[in-house]
Design an enzyme around this catalytic site. Structure first.
Site, PDB file in Angstrom:
ATOM      1  N   ASP A   9       0.858  -1.181   0.000  1.00 54.21           N
ATOM      2  CA  ASP A   9       0.000   0.000   0.000  1.00 54.21           C
ATOM      3  C   ASP A   9       0.894   1.231   0.000  1.00 54.21           C
ATOM      4  O   ASP A   9       1.416   1.631   1.046  1.00 54.21           O
ATOM      5  CB  ASP A   9      -0.917  -0.014   1.222  1.00 54.21           C
ATOM      6  CG  ASP A   9      -1.878   1.166   1.248  1.00 54.21           C
ATOM      7  OD1 ASP A   9      -1.771   2.053   0.368  1.00 54.21           O
ATOM      8  OD2 ASP A   9      -2.735   1.225   2.153  1.00 54.21           O
ATOM      9  N   ASN A  47       4.936   6.248 -10.483  1.00 59.18           N
ATOM     10  CA  ASN A  47       3.723   6.330 -11.284  1.00 59.18           C
ATOM     11  C   ASN A  47       2.451   6.020 -10.497  1.00 59.18           C
ATOM     12  O   ASN A  47       1.353   6.322 -10.958  1.00 59.18           O
ATOM     13  CB  ASN A  47       3.851   5.360 -12.471  1.00 59.18           C
ATOM     14  CG  ASN A  47       2.563   5.194 -13.230  1.00 59.18           C
ATOM     15  OD1 ASN A  47       2.184   6.047 -14.030  1.00 59.18           O
ATOM     16  ND2 ASN A  47       1.859   4.087 -12.982  1.00 59.18           N
ATOM     17  N   TYR A  66      -8.365  14.815  -6.967  1.00 59.13           N
ATOM     18  CA  TYR A  66      -7.410  14.231  -7.909  1.00 59.13           C
ATOM     19  C   TYR A  66      -6.636  15.308  -8.653  1.00 59.13           C
ATOM     20  O   TYR A  66      -5.390  15.277  -8.707  1.00 59.13           O
ATOM     21  CB  TYR A  66      -8.129  13.330  -8.909  1.00 59.13           C
ATOM     22  CG  TYR A  66      -7.223  12.863 -10.019  1.00 59.13           C
ATOM     23  CD1 TYR A  66      -6.298  11.841  -9.791  1.00 59.13           C
ATOM     24  CD2 TYR A  66      -7.262  13.451 -11.287  1.00 59.13           C
ATOM     25  CE1 TYR A  66      -5.442  11.423 -10.798  1.00 59.13           C
ATOM     26  CE2 TYR A  66      -6.410  13.034 -12.293  1.00 59.13           C
ATOM     27  CZ  TYR A  66      -5.497  12.023 -12.042  1.00 59.13           C
ATOM     28  OH  TYR A  66      -4.647  11.623 -13.045  1.00 59.13           O
ATOM     29  N   LYS A  97      -2.501  16.251  -8.663  1.00 56.21           N
ATOM     30  CA  LYS A  97      -1.654  16.309  -9.848  1.00 56.21           C
ATOM     31  C   LYS A  97      -1.026  17.696 -10.020  1.00 56.21           C
ATOM     32  O   LYS A  97       0.091  17.818 -10.528  1.00 56.21           O
ATOM     33  CB  LYS A  97      -2.456  15.911 -11.085  1.00 56.21           C
ATOM     34  CG  LYS A  97      -2.815  14.428 -11.111  1.00 56.21           C
ATOM     35  CD  LYS A  97      -1.573  13.537 -11.069  1.00 56.21           C
ATOM     36  CE  LYS A  97      -1.906  12.070 -11.148  1.00 56.21           C
ATOM     37  NZ  LYS A  97      -0.716  11.192 -11.206  1.00 56.21           N
TER      38      LYS A  97
END
Length: 261
Positions: free
Chosen positions: A61, A86, A151, A155
């Site tokens: 995790d 990634n 999200y 980013k």
């Protein structure tokens, strides 16, 4: 693992862009340590081993310090020539309607785990004055993400972090590259509960092409790369339009039910 080969760590490598990045490394002869938080990572390792390189798979995790430590320990002190950070998660729906535990998981996976892993491996690289780091950001980082607020925010952090870290390491032989894809054909939108959205059902970029774009940029030592002409145009436009307008445009793509409108 053969110590005569170069060695790469790839996270989020069970599917999608991460798996394709691992394949890129294998084609260039890197031995691999790959990780994901799901059992499919073992299937990915079996597939990549067919290329003839040595592959170790770790299920961990990576949203937790313990998970990142487990991955780092699996390298067994072997110098890391390339770190391809990634691993990431998405989450659709309006922020106030989201389960906060899931929202925090996105933050911890995309930001905390990534930054901690880069800190650990990056320090080793700086001591050796050698290494390449690829961080998967996104063109989403340029756009206020209505109905993907957490999200897109993560980013934006990763895009900014990558540029800053690259500048800090400018006088070393450690390079930092930020891969900024657009919507890509992976399990991302299904996992993010976004299959009833316009972006969720739209045609997307090929994960293998996106990965090759990022891998090649990392190998050249480029600072950043946006994959695909459409995404290059979108990222350029995002630097011009007001944030409020971008947020309204994003709503049309990501609001639940937009796939039917």
């Amino acid at each position: 693992m053969s110590v005569s080969r170069q060695f790469a760590i790839v996270t989020g490598a069970s599917t999608g862009i991460g798996l394709e990045l691992a394949k890129c490394c294998a084609r260039e002869g890197f031995d691999l340590l790959i990780a994901a938080d799901e059992p499919e990572i073992d299937n990915a390792a079996s597939e990549i081993r067919k290329t003839g390189v040595n592959v170790t798979a770790v299920q961990a995790d990576l949203s937790t310090i313990e998970g990142v430590d487990k991955l780092y320990a699996a390298a067994a002190g072997r110098p890391v020539d390339a770190l391809l950070a990634n691993a990431g998660r998405g989450l659709g729906r309006a922020f106030l309607d989201q389960d906060f535990t899931r929202a925090r998981f996105v933050i911890d996976t995309n930001i905390t785990g990534t930054v901690y892993l880069v800190h650990r491996v990056g320090n080793d690289m700086r001591r050796r004055n050698a290494g390449k780091i690829l961080i998967t950001g996104s063109i989403a980082g340029f756009i206020p993400g209505s109905f993907q607020a957490v999200y897109n925010g993560t980013k934006a952090f990763l895009d900014s972090f990558s540029f800053a870290l690259r500048e800090e390491l400018r006088d070393t032989n450690v390079t930092v590259t930020c891969l900024m894809p657009g919507a890509t054909e992976t399990k991302f939108f299904e996992r993010a509960d976004m299959m009833d959205t316009s972006v969720g059902v739209a045609e997307k970029d090929d994960a293998a092409e996106v990965a090759k774009t990022g891998f090649d940029a990392m190998m050249r030592g480029d600072g950043d790369v946006v994959s695909g002409m459409k995404n290059k145009i979108q990222s350029s436009v995002a630097n011009i339009l007001p944030a409020g307008m971008l947020a309204r445009q994003h709503r049309k793509q990501a609001e639940p039910g937009s796939a039917r409108s």
